[in-house]
Design an enzyme around this catalytic site. Sequence first.
Site, PDB file in Angstrom:
ATOM      1  N   GLY A  32       0.820  -1.212   0.000  1.00  0.00           N
ATOM      2  CA  GLY A  32       0.000   0.000   0.000  1.00  0.00           C
ATOM      3  C   GLY A  32       0.849   1.256   0.000  1.00  0.00           C
ATOM      4  O   GLY A  32       2.032   1.213  -0.334  1.00  0.00           O
ATOM      5  N   HIS A  38       4.735   2.294  -7.902  1.00  0.00           N
ATOM      6  CA  HIS A  38       3.776   1.184  -7.963  1.00  0.00           C
ATOM      7  C   HIS A  38       2.926   1.298  -9.228  1.00  0.00           C
ATOM      8  O   HIS A  38       2.589   0.297  -9.849  1.00  0.00           O
ATOM      9  CB  HIS A  38       2.846   1.209  -6.747  1.00  0.00           C
ATOM     10  N   GLN A  62       7.793  -8.986   8.050  1.00  0.00           N
ATOM     11  CA  GLN A  62       9.021  -8.460   7.444  1.00  0.00           C
ATOM     12  C   GLN A  62       9.521  -7.197   8.135  1.00  0.00           C
ATOM     13  O   GLN A  62      10.477  -6.577   7.681  1.00  0.00           O
ATOM     14  CB  GLN A  62       8.839  -8.225   5.951  1.00  0.00           C
ATOM     15  N   GLN A 154      15.592  -7.743  -2.560  1.00  0.00           N
ATOM     16  CA  GLN A 154      14.305  -8.448  -2.562  1.00  0.00           C
ATOM     17  C   GLN A 154      14.099  -9.154  -3.900  1.00  0.00           C
ATOM     18  O   GLN A 154      13.727 -10.327  -3.957  1.00  0.00           O
ATOM     19  CB  GLN A 154      13.184  -7.422  -2.311  1.00  0.00           C
ATOM     20  N   VAL A 177      11.418   4.143 -10.562  1.00  0.00           N
ATOM     21  CA  VAL A 177      10.897   5.454 -10.978  1.00  0.00           C
ATOM     22  C   VAL A 177      11.525   6.501 -10.058  1.00  0.00           C
ATOM     23  O   VAL A 177      11.603   6.299  -8.839  1.00  0.00           O
ATOM     24  CB  VAL A 177       9.355   5.500 -10.882  1.00  0.00           C
ATOM     25  N   LEU A 185      11.602   6.885  -5.969  1.00  0.00           N
ATOM     26  CA  LEU A 185      10.320   6.961  -5.267  1.00  0.00           C
ATOM     27  C   LEU A 185      10.241   5.868  -4.208  1.00  0.00           C
ATOM     28  O   LEU A 185      10.671   4.748  -4.429  1.00  0.00           O
ATOM     29  CB  LEU A 185       9.148   6.803  -6.240  1.00  0.00           C
ATOM     30  N   SER A 186       9.703   6.253  -3.045  1.00  0.00           N
ATOM     31  CA  SER A 186       9.529   5.313  -1.942  1.00  0.00           C
ATOM     32  C   SER A 186       8.397   5.830  -1.063  1.00  0.00           C
ATOM     33  O   SER A 186       8.220   7.051  -0.934  1.00  0.00           O
ATOM     34  CB  SER A 186      10.822   5.257  -1.115  1.00  0.00           C
TER      35      SER A 186
HETATM   36  O1  PAF Z   1       8.119  -4.574  -1.771  1.00  0.00           O
HETATM   37  C1  PAF Z   1       7.135  -4.660  -0.997  1.00  0.00           C
HETATM   38  O2  PAF Z   1       6.268  -3.776  -0.966  1.00  0.00           O
HETATM   39  C2  PAF Z   1       6.997  -5.865  -0.076  1.00  0.00           C
HETATM   40  O3  PAF Z   1       8.249  -6.277   0.381  1.00  0.00           O
HETATM   41  C3  PAF Z   1       6.232  -7.013  -0.707  1.00  0.00           C
HETATM   42  C4  PAF Z   1       6.953  -7.592  -1.918  1.00  0.00           C
HETATM   43  C5  PAF Z   1       4.835  -6.563  -1.113  1.00  0.00           C
HETATM   44  C6  PAF Z   1       6.078  -8.159   0.317  1.00  0.00           C
HETATM   45  O4  PAF Z   1       5.375  -7.740   1.442  1.00  0.00           O
END
Ligand code: PAF
Length: 285
Positions: A32, A38, A62, A154, A177, A185-186
């Site tokens: 989200g 995204h 996580q 990741q 991006v 962007l984060s």
């Molecule tokens: O990159 C992310 O937003 C998260 O690490 C993911 C891949 C949705 C797993 O929770």
Amino acid sequence: MKEAFSSISGLRERLAPLRLAGKTIGFVPTMGALHAGHRRLLETARAETDTVVASIFVNPTQFDQKDDLDYYPRALAEDMALCRGAGVDFVFTPTAAEMYPRAQLTWVEAPALEEHLCGLGRPGHFRGVATVVAKLLNIVQPTYAYFGEKDAQQLAIIRRMVVDLNLPVSIVPVPTVREPDGLALSSRNKRLTPEERLLATALSRSLFAARDLAAQGETSVDRIVSAVKPMLSAIPQIRVEYFSVVDQETLQPVREIVSQVLFAGAIWLGNIRLIDNVTFAPQIG
Ligand code: PAF
């Protein structure tokens, strides 16, 4: 957007006939607080597949710091609007109880890929990521799953997990991006003060400078790092967690640049942690 599902069974029932009818399914897992990075993932999935599924789940397993989980931005109404705008068909928004109805006793780990870069400062983080991504891939069973290159470690872990566990999905990497000034962007950028936001560009500038030195023919990682690290360490508000040059696939540290590498950095501005990376492949011959 056609529908949102919070139950695993509801989503599975909706997707099963589409899969049987031979439709390709593109999946974008997210936590989200969606932004243009995204949107790029969702639009790529939209362009390449028949049915697009996004998940929005702030995965507790996580987060190594409880504070980070508590303060992680949540904006479901805006996220739904962005998904609608990007042409997403189905959004999966499970609760933690739906995803983890019992204590999780089975975990996906790749220690050799975790013990570098972000994994060093975030024990257990990638075990949580790999496990939830494996669960989500089993729930959605997509043809393609889309991941941003910004989270390079990741991406490397998920790619390897899919190979090692024979998961029937193709992982599609999507370029980072950036803001016009280079900042990647984060979701965390929203939490920077205006002063921190200005200073944050030092991370991408240092990575670009490292890549430029390599492009000019410098192969010694020590020399590159000594030349560019002061761009970060000279700024008192910045704490450098790491600035590393690693093999893009194995994430092993590299001393001489003779094949494709990843320049990767993590910095802290106040209590906000930012990461970024760029790749470089030397011209051979
Ligand atoms: O990159 C992310 O937003 C998260 O690490 C993911 C891949 C949705 C797993 O929770």
